[in-house]
Enzyme design. Structure first.
Site, PDB file in Angstrom:
ATOM      1  N   LEU A 132      38.748  47.322  51.851  1.00  0.00           N
ATOM      2  CA  LEU A 132      38.804  46.818  50.487  1.00  0.00           C
ATOM      3  C   LEU A 132      40.067  47.376  49.845  1.00  0.00           C
ATOM      4  O   LEU A 132      40.490  48.484  50.170  1.00  0.00           O
ATOM      5  CB  LEU A 132      37.579  47.258  49.675  1.00  0.00           C
ATOM      6  CG  LEU A 132      36.207  46.765  50.142  1.00  0.00           C
ATOM      7  CD1 LEU A 132      35.103  47.413  49.300  1.00  0.00           C
ATOM      8  CD2 LEU A 132      36.113  45.241  50.064  1.00  0.00           C
ATOM      9  N   ASP A 133      40.672  46.615  48.945  1.00  0.00           N
ATOM     10  CA  ASP A 133      41.843  47.108  48.235  1.00  0.00           C
ATOM     11  C   ASP A 133      41.510  48.405  47.499  1.00  0.00           C
ATOM     12  O   ASP A 133      40.350  48.659  47.155  1.00  0.00           O
ATOM     13  CB  ASP A 133      42.329  46.075  47.220  1.00  0.00           C
ATOM     14  CG  ASP A 133      42.874  44.815  47.885  1.00  0.00           C
ATOM     15  OD1 ASP A 133      43.232  44.877  49.062  1.00  0.00           O
ATOM     16  OD2 ASP A 133      42.937  43.779  47.195  1.00  0.00           O
ATOM     17  N   LYS A 134      42.529  49.186  47.225  1.00  0.00           N
ATOM     18  CA  LYS A 134      42.349  50.475  46.555  1.00  0.00           C
ATOM     19  C   LYS A 134      41.481  50.356  45.308  1.00  0.00           C
ATOM     20  O   LYS A 134      40.577  51.163  45.084  1.00  0.00           O
ATOM     21  CB  LYS A 134      43.726  51.044  46.185  1.00  0.00           C
ATOM     22  CG  LYS A 134      43.676  52.294  45.321  1.00  0.00           C
ATOM     23  CD  LYS A 134      45.074  52.735  44.908  1.00  0.00           C
ATOM     24  CE  LYS A 134      45.022  53.933  43.964  1.00  0.00           C
ATOM     25  NZ  LYS A 134      46.375  54.351  43.522  1.00  0.00           N
ATOM     26  N   ARG A 170      41.919  37.375  45.219  1.00  0.00           N
ATOM     27  CA  ARG A 170      42.880  37.532  44.131  1.00  0.00           C
ATOM     28  C   ARG A 170      43.924  36.428  44.159  1.00  0.00           C
ATOM     29  O   ARG A 170      44.255  35.839  43.120  1.00  0.00           O
ATOM     30  CB  ARG A 170      43.544  38.909  44.230  1.00  0.00           C
ATOM     31  CG  ARG A 170      42.566  40.069  44.068  1.00  0.00           C
ATOM     32  CD  ARG A 170      43.176  41.390  44.497  1.00  0.00           C
ATOM     33  NE  ARG A 170      44.309  41.755  43.660  1.00  0.00           N
ATOM     34  CZ  ARG A 170      45.100  42.791  43.917  1.00  0.00           C
ATOM     35  NH1 ARG A 170      44.890  43.559  44.992  1.00  0.00           N
ATOM     36  NH2 ARG A 170      46.105  43.075  43.117  1.00  0.00           N
TER      37      ARG A 170
END
Length: 341
Positions: free
Chosen positions: A148-150, A263
């Site tokens: 998962l993204d930060k 996104r």
């Protein structure tokens, strides 16, 4: 022959461009320095003033190299490629001898990389799990089968041995087409998609202007990867009589798992995520249309409003279908409540 740059790490070294030198400074320096330093790391060193031309700092990594130029570069010691365990708290949803399922908080990078060599989920897992972590994902990504993204929160599964790693990796590669893998996210986006239920089928690849970003590509492009996102509008905030809305809470299901997929896809159809400074910066002024209290909450929201609330997979040993859900984190609850007000 020894590598003088490995020997000179941490001290200033002089490099002279010969008659064949050409191209960008960061690319030329990377070729000279070798594998210990990536191009992104060299680019960062240039911007930090670690490179001198004729004794004067230069900070433009795109500067063209010309024959006869003499550069001085200060190289830091190469980073230790082996992550160390760190006592970082984990929200553990499930754990056995084969795997561990956690709910990742915002701000936690999944694995070490340039600029984030410590303080990552991998460092926390090494401390928590010890030597049981699978090494099949590489030294810096032990046990990691997806990410998962930060600043994206939510459910993740990590393998604790090689058999589990292979089995889980197969499921993520299958994307739920023939196996029981399922992933679902909730996001808060600007506006309201014209269709309450829809599918975004748009190939993704690296952006030509910024390689850290992803962009929609023609399906026949050489670097295009198939990407399919299914979405459903769950709630509309500040809805108008014409059925438009200032923002919406949506459910997203992935058929593929590309970097930044949700996104980029939501921005592509004109509804970027609130708080997404990479793909939705142009929509930030929409907060001015909100009541003052809601505007304050939106303007201080520090990340993209995206949460991986559901993860389902087949247990690699028992074959049991495992299903995990994580409620919206407090910051997204506060954001939704402010938009409802």
């Amino acid at each position: 022959m020894s590598d003088p740059f490995k020997e000179a790490a941490g001290i200033r070294k002089v490099l002279t461009a010969d008659e064949t030198a050409e191209g960008r400074l960061d690319a030329w320096l990377t070729a000279k320095v070798g594998e210990d330093f990536s191009r992104s790391r060299i680019k960062a060193l240039v911007k930090e003033g670690a490179v001198l031309l004729n004794g004067v700092p230069i900070t433009d990594p795109q500067r063209k190299v010309r024959p006869g130029d003499s550069y001085q570069i200060t190289l830091p010691e190469p980073e230790d490629p082996t992550p160390k365990g760190e006592n970082i708290p984990l929200d553990v949803l499930f754990e056995d001898d084969d795997l561990i399922v956690i709910s990742k908080p915002a701000g936690l990078v999944v694995h070490p990389a340039a600029g984030n060599w410590t303080g990552t989920l991998v460092n926390a897992l090494i401390y928590h799990c010890g030597a049981s972590l699978s090494g099949i994902g590489g030294v810096r990504r032990p046990g990691i089968v997806h990410r998962l993204d930060k600043d994206t929160t939510g459910v993740m599964v990590v393998a604790k041995n090689d058999v589990a790693h292979r089995h889980l990796s197969q499921q993520f590669a299958d994307h739920g087409r023939t196996m029981p893998l399922e992933r679902a996210y909730q996001a808060i986006v600007w506006g309201r998609p014209s269709q309450l239920v829809g599918t975004i089928d748009a190939a993704l690849g690296r952006s030509t202007g910024d390689r850290t970003r992803r962009a929609v590509k023609r399906s026949d492009s050489h670097d295009a990867d198939e990407a399919v996102t299914h979405y459903q509008v769950l709630e509309r905030f500040h809805e108008n009589p014409d059925a438009t809305a200032l923002a919406s809470l949506i459910d997203c299901r992935l058929e593929t798992g590309r970097t930044h997929q949700i996104r980029v896809h939501m921005a592509h159809i004109g509804h970027p995520l609130l708080g997404d400074v990479v793909y939705g910066a142009g929509f930030k002024t929409k907060a001015n249309l909100l009541p003052e209290a809601a505007k304050k909450v939106v303007n201080r929201f520090p990340r993209q409003a995206l949460h991986a609330y559901l993860l389902q997979f087949e247990h690699p040993r028992s074959g049991e279908v495992m299903h995990f859900e994580s409620p919206l984190p407090d910051d997204m609850k506060e954001l939704a409540a402010a938009l409802r007000a």
